[in-house]
Design a protein around this motif. Structure first.
Motif, PDB file in Angstrom:
ATOM      1  N   VAL A   1      -3.877   7.086 -17.304  1.00  0.00           N
ATOM      2  CA  VAL A   1      -5.187   6.179 -17.362  1.00  0.00           C
ATOM      3  C   VAL A   1      -4.955   4.714 -17.835  1.00  0.00           C
ATOM      4  O   VAL A   1      -5.609   3.795 -17.702  1.00  0.00           O
ATOM      5  CB  VAL A   1      -6.189   6.964 -17.949  1.00  0.00           C
ATOM      6  N   SER A   2      -4.307   4.726 -18.975  1.00  0.00           N
ATOM      7  CA  SER A   2      -4.216   3.313 -19.897  1.00  0.00           C
ATOM      8  C   SER A   2      -3.054   2.575 -19.300  1.00  0.00           C
ATOM      9  O   SER A   2      -2.868   1.232 -19.677  1.00  0.00           O
ATOM     10  CB  SER A   2      -3.592   3.805 -21.249  1.00  0.00           C
ATOM     11  N   LEU A   3      -2.387   2.879 -18.235  1.00  0.00           N
ATOM     12  CA  LEU A   3      -1.145   2.013 -17.728  1.00  0.00           C
ATOM     13  C   LEU A   3      -1.828   1.363 -16.654  1.00  0.00           C
ATOM     14  O   LEU A   3      -2.424   1.672 -15.328  1.00  0.00           O
ATOM     15  CB  LEU A   3      -0.136   2.877 -16.721  1.00  0.00           C
ATOM     16  N   PRO A   4      -1.687  -0.309 -16.800  1.00  0.00           N
ATOM     17  CA  PRO A   4      -2.387  -1.373 -15.734  1.00  0.00           C
ATOM     18  C   PRO A   4      -1.544  -1.113 -14.618  1.00  0.00           C
ATOM     19  O   PRO A   4      -0.308  -1.019 -14.637  1.00  0.00           O
ATOM     20  CB  PRO A   4      -2.117  -2.600 -16.665  1.00  0.00           C
ATOM     21  N   VAL A   5      -1.998  -1.137 -13.525  1.00  0.00           N
ATOM     22  CA  VAL A   5      -1.417  -1.369 -12.272  1.00  0.00           C
ATOM     23  C   VAL A   5      -2.014  -2.634 -11.583  1.00  0.00           C
ATOM     24  O   VAL A   5      -3.170  -2.952 -11.396  1.00  0.00           O
ATOM     25  CB  VAL A   5      -1.879  -0.105 -11.412  1.00  0.00           C
ATOM     26  N   VAL A   6      -0.827  -3.299 -11.154  1.00  0.00           N
ATOM     27  CA  VAL A   6      -1.177  -4.737 -10.502  1.00  0.00           C
ATOM     28  C   VAL A   6      -0.515  -4.930  -9.149  1.00  0.00           C
ATOM     29  O   VAL A   6       0.584  -4.691  -9.087  1.00  0.00           O
ATOM     30  CB  VAL A   6      -0.504  -5.696 -11.821  1.00  0.00           C
ATOM     31  N   ARG A   7      -1.420  -5.306  -8.419  1.00  0.00           N
ATOM     32  CA  ARG A   7      -0.999  -5.709  -7.057  1.00  0.00           C
ATOM     33  C   ARG A   7      -0.219  -7.037  -7.118  1.00  0.00           C
ATOM     34  O   ARG A   7      -0.505  -7.661  -7.939  1.00  0.00           O
ATOM     35  CB  ARG A   7      -2.345  -6.052  -6.065  1.00  0.00           C
ATOM     36  N   LEU A   8       0.581  -6.963  -5.945  1.00  0.00           N
ATOM     37  CA  LEU A   8       1.559  -8.114  -5.778  1.00  0.00           C
ATOM     38  C   LEU A   8       0.646  -9.127  -5.175  1.00  0.00           C
ATOM     39  O   LEU A   8       0.182  -9.252  -4.087  1.00  0.00           O
ATOM     40  CB  LEU A   8       2.772  -7.886  -4.903  1.00  0.00           C
ATOM     41  N   LEU A   9       0.661 -10.612  -5.783  1.00  0.00           N
ATOM     42  CA  LEU A   9       0.284 -11.452  -5.326  1.00  0.00           C
ATOM     43  C   LEU A   9       1.185 -12.368  -4.659  1.00  0.00           C
ATOM     44  O   LEU A   9       1.658 -13.306  -5.408  1.00  0.00           O
ATOM     45  CB  LEU A   9      -0.762 -12.456  -6.316  1.00  0.00           C
ATOM     46  N   ASP A  10       1.435 -12.381  -3.410  1.00  0.00           N
ATOM     47  CA  ASP A  10       2.622 -13.216  -2.732  1.00  0.00           C
ATOM     48  C   ASP A  10       1.683 -14.060  -1.743  1.00  0.00           C
ATOM     49  O   ASP A  10       1.538 -13.571  -0.953  1.00  0.00           O
ATOM     50  CB  ASP A  10       3.621 -12.259  -2.193  1.00  0.00           C
ATOM     51  N   PRO A  11       2.169 -15.384  -2.165  1.00  0.00           N
ATOM     52  CA  PRO A  11       1.597 -16.402  -1.135  1.00  0.00           C
ATOM     53  C   PRO A  11       2.275 -15.942   0.244  1.00  0.00           C
ATOM     54  O   PRO A  11       1.520 -16.437   1.312  1.00  0.00           O
ATOM     55  CB  PRO A  11       1.757 -17.628  -1.538  1.00  0.00           C
ATOM     56  N   GLY A  12       3.354 -15.356   0.331  1.00  0.00           N
ATOM     57  CA  GLY A  12       3.950 -15.412   1.611  1.00  0.00           C
ATOM     58  C   GLY A  12       3.290 -14.022   2.492  1.00  0.00           C
ATOM     59  O   GLY A  12       3.214 -14.164   3.609  1.00  0.00           O
ATOM     60  N   ILE A  13       2.685 -13.096   1.866  1.00  0.00           N
ATOM     61  CA  ILE A  13       1.894 -12.136   2.254  1.00  0.00           C
ATOM     62  C   ILE A  13       0.802 -12.736   3.015  1.00  0.00           C
ATOM     63  O   ILE A  13       0.295 -12.473   4.162  1.00  0.00           O
ATOM     64  CB  ILE A  13       1.421 -11.048   1.436  1.00  0.00           C
ATOM     65  N   SER A  14       0.145 -13.479   2.363  1.00  0.00           N
ATOM     66  CA  SER A  14      -1.113 -14.241   2.832  1.00  0.00           C
ATOM     67  C   SER A  14      -0.950 -14.808   3.950  1.00  0.00           C
ATOM     68  O   SER A  14      -1.608 -14.759   5.143  1.00  0.00           O
ATOM     69  CB  SER A  14      -1.831 -14.963   1.845  1.00  0.00           C
ATOM     70  N   GLN A  15       0.070 -15.907   4.006  1.00  0.00           N
ATOM     71  CA  GLN A  15       0.407 -16.564   5.097  1.00  0.00           C
ATOM     72  C   GLN A  15       0.842 -15.715   6.242  1.00  0.00           C
ATOM     73  O   GLN A  15       0.495 -15.902   7.362  1.00  0.00           O
ATOM     74  CB  GLN A  15       1.739 -17.441   4.853  1.00  0.00           C
ATOM     75  N   GLY A  16       1.664 -14.629   6.111  1.00  0.00           N
ATOM     76  CA  GLY A  16       2.063 -13.767   7.331  1.00  0.00           C
ATOM     77  C   GLY A  16       0.786 -12.975   7.711  1.00  0.00           C
ATOM     78  O   GLY A  16       0.805 -12.769   9.093  1.00  0.00           O
ATOM     79  N   MET A  17      -0.037 -12.476   6.923  1.00  0.00           N
ATOM     80  CA  MET A  17      -1.453 -12.044   7.589  1.00  0.00           C
ATOM     81  C   MET A  17      -2.272 -12.780   8.345  1.00  0.00           C
ATOM     82  O   MET A  17      -2.840 -12.391   9.250  1.00  0.00           O
ATOM     83  CB  MET A  17      -2.212 -11.425   6.136  1.00  0.00           C
ATOM     84  N   CYS A  18      -2.385 -14.213   7.866  1.00  0.00           N
ATOM     85  CA  CYS A  18      -2.990 -15.162   8.558  1.00  0.00           C
ATOM     86  C   CYS A  18      -2.362 -15.588   9.977  1.00  0.00           C
ATOM     87  O   CYS A  18      -2.891 -15.527  10.984  1.00  0.00           O
ATOM     88  CB  CYS A  18      -3.186 -16.525   7.921  1.00  0.00           C
ATOM     89  N   GLU A  19      -0.951 -15.558  10.005  1.00  0.00           N
ATOM     90  CA  GLU A  19      -0.322 -15.521  11.434  1.00  0.00           C
ATOM     91  C   GLU A  19      -0.668 -14.374  12.137  1.00  0.00           C
ATOM     92  O   GLU A  19      -1.008 -14.796  13.406  1.00  0.00           O
ATOM     93  CB  GLU A  19       1.078 -15.763  10.966  1.00  0.00           C
ATOM     94  N   TYR A  20      -0.428 -13.413  11.743  1.00  0.00           N
ATOM     95  CA  TYR A  20      -0.584 -12.277  12.867  1.00  0.00           C
ATOM     96  C   TYR A  20      -2.124 -11.913  13.016  1.00  0.00           C
ATOM     97  O   TYR A  20      -2.099 -11.735  14.142  1.00  0.00           O
ATOM     98  CB  TYR A  20      -0.152 -10.840  11.786  1.00  0.00           C
ATOM     99  N   ALA A  21      -3.137 -12.258  12.170  1.00  0.00           N
ATOM    100  CA  ALA A  21      -4.350 -12.351  12.574  1.00  0.00           C
ATOM    101  C   ALA A  21      -4.623 -13.462  13.779  1.00  0.00           C
ATOM    102  O   ALA A  21      -5.305 -12.821  14.860  1.00  0.00           O
ATOM    103  CB  ALA A  21      -5.609 -12.652  11.299  1.00  0.00           C
ATOM    104  N   CYS A  22      -4.056 -14.503  13.705  1.00  0.00           N
ATOM    105  CA  CYS A  22      -4.345 -15.591  14.676  1.00  0.00           C
ATOM    106  C   CYS A  22      -3.695 -14.740  16.022  1.00  0.00           C
ATOM    107  O   CYS A  22      -4.371 -15.291  16.965  1.00  0.00           O
ATOM    108  CB  CYS A  22      -3.771 -16.872  14.249  1.00  0.00           C
ATOM    109  N   LEU A  23      -2.360 -14.544  15.706  1.00  0.00           N
ATOM    110  CA  LEU A  23      -1.605 -13.911  17.001  1.00  0.00           C
ATOM    111  C   LEU A  23      -2.457 -12.957  17.611  1.00  0.00           C
ATOM    112  O   LEU A  23      -2.678 -12.878  19.172  1.00  0.00           O
ATOM    113  CB  LEU A  23      -0.266 -13.224  16.622  1.00  0.00           C
TER     114      LEU A  23
END
Length: 310
Positions: free
Chosen positions: A81-103
């Motif tokens: 419970v005391s262990l922080p869990v942190v998501r990866l904030l990768d600008p490359g992921i965001s760019q890829g998701m936007c490209e795929y959504a548009c496609l």
């Protein structure tokens, strides 16, 4: 005591990560699973999935960095419970998701699945073009990634709306919130795009009941998680004509079995979970910033709320 980071993911990309740490953060010793060395040295774990018995294996672990934009692959209930869990904030992921959504949106908007079928049949036939301004795109999930996707769709002129559990205000987007506003949102979606986080509340949300609330002939894009979708209900909706097409990047079980009905379905475009991929070059600076924030006693960006699950 040396301070070490343990990497537990794809070994090919691991070599890229190793070189980046050696160049930019030599004070953090890099180790790759399963060669962990002295487990007491390991303060940070960067992983797709955590090893079993985490507390016993890594007694001095301070932060778990998930090498993904989501954390549903992790059993948060089994982590300390005391262990922080942190998501990866990768600008490359965001760019890829936007490209795929548009496609995906443009493929459905311009009827490419039907034209692909006609090509295979040597059939030359044009169909009525719906102007983008008359095509209604709805996005389920209004987190930061969804907002980037909506921004990338705006220049095409689509009518944009969104739905989330909590209230949002986004310029140029008609926002809906909560279960009570879900039917109104669904009733005006010609193309529904799912980028929800996977939680107990959202598992199986793309089901028969939801499809019935969409306009007849609507189309679906699932860029969230495979468990959002009840696959048998999608097939029924396509066969009945309630849905006209679907673009799917995720499945309940991956990779798809050779006899999976989605492979050969004429109205499904299936891709192998490639909407976005973590790129060490773009992800490393954000990971290192979070490590330095932690060392200074500051809150890290992307830290997961254990109660909400994301």
């Amino acid at each position: 005591m040396p301070m070490a980071l343990l990497y537990k993911a794809d070994p090919v990309r691991g070599e890229q990560w190793r070189a980046l740490f050696a160049q930019h953060a030599p004070d953090i010793e890099w180790r790759a699973w399963p060669d962990i060395g002295n487990p007491e040295d390991i303060h940070y774990l960067a992983a797709w999935q955590a090893p079993e018995d985490l507390e016993q294996r890594l007694p001095n672990l301070k932060v778990l960095f998930a090498l993904s934009a989501g954390v549903d692959q992790l059993d948060l209930g089994r982590l300390p419970v005391s262990l922080p869990v942190v998501r990866l904030l990768d600008p490359g992921i965001s760019q890829g998701m936007c490209e795929y959504a548009c496609l995906a949106v443009l493929s459905l908007h311009r009827d490419l699945l039907r034209y692909r079928q006609q090509q295979q049949q040597h059939q030359w036939q044009a169909h009525r073009l719906v102007p983008a301004a008359k095509r209604r795109i709805g996005v389920m999930g209004l987190g930061l990634q969804a907002q980037h996707i909506l921004s990338s769709l705006k220049p095409f002129g689509f009518e944009l709306s969104g739905w989330a559990r909590s209230v949002h205000q986004i310029e140029g987007v008609t926002c809906h919130a909560g279960v009570e506003q879900l039917p109104a949102f669904l009733g005006q979606c010609d193309i529904l795009l799912c980028v929800l986080p996977l939680t107990e509340q959202t598992e199986g949300i793309l089901d028969r009941a939801l499809f019935a609330q969409l306009p007849p002939g609507a189309a679906l894009i699932n860029m969230g998680r495979g468990k959002h979708l009840v696959e048998a209900d999608l097939l029924d909706a396509l066969d009945s004509g309630q849905l006209s097409a679907a673009v799917l990047d995720v499945l309940q079980h991956e990779p798809a079995a050779p006899d999976h009905p989605f492979w050969g379905h004429p109205n499904i475009l299936l891709t192998p979970h490639i909407a976005a991929m973590t790129q060490p070059d773009s992800a490393f600076p954000e990971l290192l910033k979070n490590i330095r924030r932690f060392e200074r006693g500051e809150r890290m960006q992307g830290q997961v709320d254990r109660i909400r699950g994301y």
